[in-house]
Design an enzyme around this catalytic site. Structure first.
Site, PDB file in Angstrom:
ATOM      1  N   LEU A  17       0.816  -1.207   0.000  1.00 22.15           N
ATOM      2  CA  LEU A  17       0.000   0.000   0.000  1.00 22.15           C
ATOM      3  C   LEU A  17       0.850   1.258   0.000  1.00 22.15           C
ATOM      4  O   LEU A  17       0.486   2.258  -0.607  1.00 22.15           O
ATOM      5  CB  LEU A  17      -0.932   0.009   1.218  1.00 22.15           C
ATOM      6  N   GLY A  21      10.101   6.275   4.533  1.00 20.19           N
ATOM      7  CA  GLY A  21      11.332   6.236   5.302  1.00 20.19           C
ATOM      8  C   GLY A  21      11.216   5.456   6.589  1.00 20.19           C
ATOM      9  O   GLY A  21      12.217   5.032   7.160  1.00 20.19           O
ATOM     10  N   ASP A 141       1.651  13.060  14.446  1.00 21.17           N
ATOM     11  CA  ASP A 141       1.800  13.144  12.991  1.00 21.17           C
ATOM     12  C   ASP A 141       0.443  13.367  12.312  1.00 21.17           C
ATOM     13  O   ASP A 141       0.087  12.682  11.354  1.00 21.17           O
ATOM     14  CB  ASP A 141       2.468  11.890  12.438  1.00 21.17           C
TER      15      ASP A 141
END
Length: 470
Positions: A17, A21, A141
């Site tokens: 998907l 990093g 995030d």
């Protein structure tokens, strides 16, 4: 990891998907259950395999897995964690598969949202984020790509909590100390204290405020202007919104964290004061209104009943079409009328397709152009990496298709995002697409003016499988 790999004799990898990093994400099947349901496998790899690094990574992994297990018990808008395990110094999370699209498909650069729609989005995000903050957990995030719009009910689902990603950045310095070499978060959405590895609950609030400014201005965070004297984002002069909403967003994105709302619940309370009506559930625009609203009038006289039902359907039509009166790609008026073809194509393909347009430095289709197919169909729009990517218009073959055109967003040669699909008889679907099919919230309007709206899946209306936009 190879497709068809089976982890722990249970989780079969079906397709990749995403890759980044911090690791790779795969779609998998759970072979232990009769229906072999879909799940998501996240593969996290430390970049350093020294024993002291692995020991810290293992402890961090166990701690964060426990957090994910705990959070999913408090809200169904956080994917369930089914399993976590380590193999050969690499770490795996197996999570619930969320069928839907991330908000990057809705928040389009150059397209501005209305104030009411922004208030609703903020409330939807803050409602689930408040569950996280009540557990004293920081997401770290938040960005459109980590906010999923679930197909089933249109609710926001939080994915990819940032703390797990720290495993990738662990390393040993020259003194043998294990340190994190990266700041967890995404540029533009990460406030200064988080960039300095000192995140707080209100760091998440900053990210949510940035998303709000992004929807109102149509700009990406990297294009925001900042006041050099104090680091504050300059945005109020670019939008036309009420002072109340502007004040709330401004407080969310204060450079000094002590001046922000400290938790999602604080921000949610401030937002509710703008409009009490919007403090109720905000997923209504993503669901078909309940039949009960019509049936409430059952005991009313016949004449009044007709008036109420008529008014209800007028209101229903207004609500369901509000978000799609102007779709992102409609702003490019050149897509609405087809330009004449140049005399000679810029590239001829062996299968008979002709391309008229520009190329990048690697001689791949790029920028704006036209594809003319052998069957007479035609694409006018944007290209990237040899594929249709961006806004475009696809005109169907005149003789062999019942469709007239599609105008909307493309990703990797497929209709993905928001768009409108029109039939030759005048019927039209406006809404979300996925892999070429009507998928997500949308409105199908018939040529006689009647319509069907709600959540679609693979071309069919979930609440009425007889309605198809294929």
């Amino acid at each position: 990891m190879l497709i068809d790999t089976i982890l722990r004799k249970r989780y079969k990898i079906v397709e990749q998907l995403a890759s980044g990093g911090f690791g790779d994400t795969y779609l998998a099947q759970d072979l232990d259950l009769p229906s072999k349901p879909k799940c998501v496998v996240k593969h996290l790899r430390p970049k350093n395999f020294k024993p002291e690094v692995l020991a810290i990574a293992r402890r961090l992994f166990e701690s964060e897995a426990e957090v994910l297990y705990r959070l999913s018990k408090f809200s169904n808008q956080i994917p369930k964690l089914f399993a976590h395990f380590e193999e050969n110094g690499e770490f795996y999370l197996v999570q619930e598969f969320v069928d839907g699209h991330d908000l990057a498909a809705e928040i389009i650069p150059g397209y501005r949202w209305s104030e009411g729609k922004v208030v609703q989005l903020l409330q939807q995000i803050l409602e689930v984020l408040s569950v996280v903050h009540q557990q004293n957990i920081i997401h770290r995030d938040l960005k459109p790509q980590n906010l999923m719009r679930r197909l089933e009910d249109g609710k926001i689902v939080l994915i990819d909590f940032g703390a797990v990603k720290e495993i990738k950045g662990l390393a040993a310095n020259s003194q043998g100390q294990v340190i994190s070499t990266i700041a967890i978060g995404s540029n533009g959405y990460m406030p200064n204290e988080q960039a300095s590895s000192r995140p707080k609950l209100c760091s998440d609030i900053y990210a949510v405020g940035v998303i709000a400014i992004q929807t109102l201005t149509g700009k990406l965070p990297k294009d925001f202007q900042e006041d050099p004297s104090n680091g504050e984002i300059i945005w109020r002069n670019e939008v036309n919104v009420s002072n109340k909403l502007a004040d709330v967003i401004t407080k969310m994105v204060r450079y000094n964290f002590s001046q922000r709302y400290q938790t999602a619940n604080e921000a949610l309370q401030a937002l509710s004061s703008i409009s009490p009506a919007l403090s109720k559930s905000t997923t209504s625009s993503w669901k078909l209104p309940s039949r009960r609203k019509v049936l409430v009038a059952t005991g009313v006289g016949a004449g009044i009943l007709v008036m109420l039902v008529s008014a209800f359907f007028i209101l229903l039509r207004t609500k369901t079409t509000e978000n799609f009166t102007q779709l992102p790609c409609d702003r490019d008026l050149s897509l609405l009328s087809l330009p004449p073809l140049p005399d000679q194509p810029d590239k001829k393909f062996e299968n008979g397709i002709n391309f008229y347009g520009s190329f990048d430095q690697n001689n791949k289709l790029s920028g704006k152009g036209i594809l003319l197919f052998k069957d007479g169909s035609r694409y006018d729009g944007e290209f990237k990496n040899d594929k249709r990517n961006g806004c475009g218009r696809f005109s169907f073959p005149i003789q062999t298709s019942s469709h007239q055109y599609y105008i909307g967003q493309y990703v990797n040669d497929q209709r993905n995002g928001l768009g409108r699909l029109r039939w030759k008889n005048g019927d039209e679907y406006r809404g979300n697409f996925k892999n070429g099919k009507c998928n997500g919230y949308g409105v199908f309007q018939f040529v006689n003016g009647s319509f069907k709206s709600g959540v679609w899946e693979k071309g069919y209306l979930l609440k009425d499988k007889n309605i198809s936009c294929n």
